[in-house]
Design an enzyme around this catalytic site. Structure first.
Site, PDB file in Angstrom:
ATOM      1  CB  SER A  30     -39.380  -7.176  92.367  1.00 43.49           C
ATOM      2  OG  SER A  30     -40.536  -7.196  93.133  1.00 43.49           O
ATOM      3  CG  HIS A  51     -42.393 -11.287  90.425  1.00 36.74           C
ATOM      4  ND1 HIS A  51     -42.805 -10.534  89.349  1.00 36.74           N
ATOM      5  CD2 HIS A  51     -42.141 -10.402  91.421  1.00 36.74           C
ATOM      6  CE1 HIS A  51     -42.790  -9.254  89.677  1.00 36.74           C
ATOM      7  NE2 HIS A  51     -42.384  -9.154  90.933  1.00 36.74           N
ATOM      8  CD  GLU A  78     -42.655 -12.049  85.598  1.00 31.48           C
ATOM      9  OE1 GLU A  78     -41.986 -11.946  84.567  1.00 31.48           O
ATOM     10  OE2 GLU A  78     -42.666 -11.183  86.499  1.00 31.48           O
ATOM     11  CG  ASN A  89     -41.184  -5.539  87.908  1.00 31.51           C
ATOM     12  OD1 ASN A  89     -42.187  -4.858  87.736  1.00 31.51           O
ATOM     13  ND2 ASN A  89     -40.965  -6.218  89.022  1.00 31.51           N
TER      14      ASN A  89
HETATM   15  N1  NAD Z   1     -45.322  -4.091  95.977  1.00 32.64           N
HETATM   16  C1  NAD Z   1     -45.348  -4.729  94.812  1.00 32.64           C
HETATM   17  O1  NAD Z   1     -46.078  -4.320  93.876  1.00 32.64           O
HETATM   18  C2  NAD Z   1     -44.558  -5.991  94.601  1.00 32.64           C
HETATM   19  C3  NAD Z   1     -44.904  -6.838  93.538  1.00 32.64           C
HETATM   20  C4  NAD Z   1     -44.239  -8.049  93.365  1.00 32.64           C
HETATM   21  C5  NAD Z   1     -43.192  -8.385  94.229  1.00 32.64           C
HETATM   22  N2  NAD Z   1     -42.851  -7.532  95.252  1.00 32.64           N
HETATM   23  C6  NAD Z   1     -41.774  -7.991  96.169  1.00 32.64           C
HETATM   24  O2  NAD Z   1     -42.427  -8.560  97.323  1.00 32.64           O
HETATM   25  C7  NAD Z   1     -41.615  -8.356  98.486  1.00 32.64           C
HETATM   26  C8  NAD Z   1     -42.409  -7.603  99.527  1.00 32.64           C
HETATM   27  O3  NAD Z   1     -42.843  -6.375  98.975  1.00 32.64           O
HETATM   28  P1  NAD Z   1     -44.049  -5.546  99.642  1.00 32.64           P
HETATM   29  O4  NAD Z   1     -44.455  -4.509  98.659  1.00 32.64           O
HETATM   30  O5  NAD Z   1     -45.075  -6.477 100.208  1.00 32.64           O
HETATM   31  O6  NAD Z   1     -43.254  -4.844 100.873  1.00 32.64           O
HETATM   32  P2  NAD Z   1     -43.860  -4.192 102.200  1.00 32.64           P
HETATM   33  O7  NAD Z   1     -42.869  -3.177 102.631  1.00 32.64           O
HETATM   34  O8  NAD Z   1     -45.277  -3.791 102.000  1.00 32.64           O
HETATM   35  O9  NAD Z   1     -43.878  -5.426 103.252  1.00 32.64           O
HETATM   36  C9  NAD Z   1     -42.733  -6.081 103.705  1.00 32.64           C
HETATM   37  C10 NAD Z   1     -43.035  -6.706 105.063  1.00 32.64           C
HETATM   38  O10 NAD Z   1     -41.908  -7.527 105.438  1.00 32.64           O
HETATM   39  C11 NAD Z   1     -41.816  -7.455 106.840  1.00 32.64           C
HETATM   40  N3  NAD Z   1     -40.492  -7.914 107.271  1.00 32.64           N
HETATM   41  C12 NAD Z   1     -39.306  -7.275 107.185  1.00 32.64           C
HETATM   42  N4  NAD Z   1     -38.321  -8.052 107.709  1.00 32.64           N
HETATM   43  C13 NAD Z   1     -38.914  -9.208 108.115  1.00 32.64           C
HETATM   44  C14 NAD Z   1     -38.445 -10.405 108.726  1.00 32.64           C
HETATM   45  N5  NAD Z   1     -37.155 -10.569 109.049  1.00 32.64           N
HETATM   46  N6  NAD Z   1     -39.334 -11.368 108.997  1.00 32.64           N
HETATM   47  C15 NAD Z   1     -40.639 -11.205 108.690  1.00 32.64           C
HETATM   48  N7  NAD Z   1     -41.152 -10.100 108.127  1.00 32.64           N
HETATM   49  C16 NAD Z   1     -40.297  -9.112 107.839  1.00 32.64           C
HETATM   50  C17 NAD Z   1     -42.080  -5.992 107.156  1.00 32.64           C
HETATM   51  O11 NAD Z   1     -42.404  -5.810 108.544  1.00 32.64           O
HETATM   52  C18 NAD Z   1     -43.235  -5.684 106.197  1.00 32.64           C
HETATM   53  O12 NAD Z   1     -44.484  -5.897 106.831  1.00 32.64           O
HETATM   54  C19 NAD Z   1     -40.354  -7.624  98.003  1.00 32.64           C
HETATM   55  O13 NAD Z   1     -39.375  -8.580  97.721  1.00 32.64           O
HETATM   56  C20 NAD Z   1     -40.845  -6.931  96.726  1.00 32.64           C
HETATM   57  O14 NAD Z   1     -39.786  -6.654  95.815  1.00 32.64           O
HETATM   58  C21 NAD Z   1     -43.513  -6.359  95.476  1.00 32.64           C
END
Ligand code: NAD
Length: 292
Positions: free
Chosen positions: A121, A142, A154, A192
């Site tokens: 993000s 994204h 995106e 964002n």
């Molecule tokens: N939540 C949102 O609305 C949103 C929207 C768009 C983008 N994002 C981006 O998406 C990404 C994930 O966000 P999220 O909300 O799903 O986070 P989250 O915390 O729900 O999930 C992240 C997952 O990654 C896993 N993880 C951590 N280290 C790891 C590794 N080395 N190998 C494999 N898995 C690993 C964790 O165990 C966890 O299950 C981030 O970069 C975030 O900025 C989030």
């Protein structure tokens, strides 16, 4: 949708990873959901399967299509299981070193033609791509949350993204039924840059007592026609994720409108992260990461 079946690996089985895995399996791709934490992987798989079950029970997906999508999903906790992938979509924690390291490790496991997509993000696509010895294959994609329901993705190239990778990514997103918007490798991309300040203003309005969460949600729904109000959306996004994204954007842009209001810090400290913990602005019985 494309008729060519690919093998897609999704790294991280959290909110976004499980949503993106749902999109991949629904489009007919063999989908490997990878997480280092067994419990998170299982929760992600249950969320994807639960989404398909609910879609079938609501008549939005016929039984054959739902069962076939469920059959395309596999889980993995060993990176070696990703050998043979055509596309990798990275959705792990928002941590530059972690994302770079995973791409570096995958270089040694997958073929040189495998596309690397990052769902970051706020981090630089170029920075993440520098973890791979083939940065030309890395593209920022994204997805909007919840990924199975939102069409927009995106797309941002890194400094060394190759033309072939950019074009293949657009074709791939098209085949998923997504609408891609090309933007630049800049903090927050397009969405964002306006969504975070807007969400912060709604939280500040709540803190200042201008309305309740219900009235502010209702006002936004009525006035601007969003599919859901800011507090319902923040509960789906996760308050921890909002705090992280807002803080990182503030650190990079130094504009106070990105700084997360104190209420966010208190909610995160209390573990009230939104739907995933059963309580955020609202309370939830269903703690699956997203619903149909
Ligand atoms: N939540 C949102 O609305 C949103 C929207 C768009 C983008 N994002 C981006 O998406 C990404 C994930 O966000 P999220 O909300 O799903 O986070 P989250 O915390 O729900 O999930 C992240 C997952 O990654 C896993 N993880 C951590 N280290 C790891 C590794 N080395 N190998 C494999 N898995 C690993 C964790 O165990 C966890 O299950 C981030 O970069 C975030 O900025 C989030």
């Amino acid at each position: 949708m494309s008729t060519e079946q690919k093998t897609v690996a999704v790294l991280g089985a959290g909110t976004m990873g499980s949503g993106i895995a749902t999109v991949m399996a629904r489009a007919g791709h063999r989908t490997i959901l990878f997480d280092i934490a067994e419990a998170n992987l299982q929760r992600g798989i249950d969320t994807v399967n639960g989404f398909f079950d609910k879609s079938m029970s609501l008549g939005k997906l016929d039984a054959a299509a739902g069962d076939s999508a469920k059959g395309l999903l596999e889980g993995a906790t060993d990176l070696q299981a990703l050998a043979g992938c055509d596309v990798v979509v990275e959705a792990v924690f928002e941590d530059l070193a972690l994302k770079k390291d995973l791409f570096g490790q995958l270089d040694e496991i997958v073929s040189d033609s495998t596309l690397f997509h990052t769902n970051t993000s706020t981090l630089s696509v170029t920075g993440i791509a520098s973890g791979s010895r083939r940065p030309e294959r890395v593209v920022g994609t994204h997805y909007c949350n919840p990924a199975p329901l939102m069409k927009l993705v995106e797309l941002a190239d890194g400094r060394h993204t190759a033309d072939w990778a950019h074009k293949a990514t657009i074709e791939f997103l098209d085949s998923l039924g997504k609408t891609s918007v090309v933007t630049k490798d800049r903090p927050g991309f397009i969405v964002n840059r306006f969504l975070i300040p807007w969400e912060n203003s709604c939280i500040r309005a709540l803190e200042a007592g201008w309305g309740t969460k219900e009235t502010i949600d209702a006002a936004v729904l009525g006035a601007v026609g969003h599919p859901m109000g800011p507090f319902r959306l923040l509960d789906i996004v996760g308050l921890d994720i909002h705090q992280q994204v807002a803080t990182r954007l503030y650190e990079q842009l130094r504009d106070p409108k990105f700084f997360p209001p104190p209420m966010v810090e208190r909610m995160v400290a209390a573990g009230d992260l939104g739907r995933k913990t059963g309580r955020g602005f609202y309370d939830y019985d269903d703690t699956r990461l997203f619903g149909s």
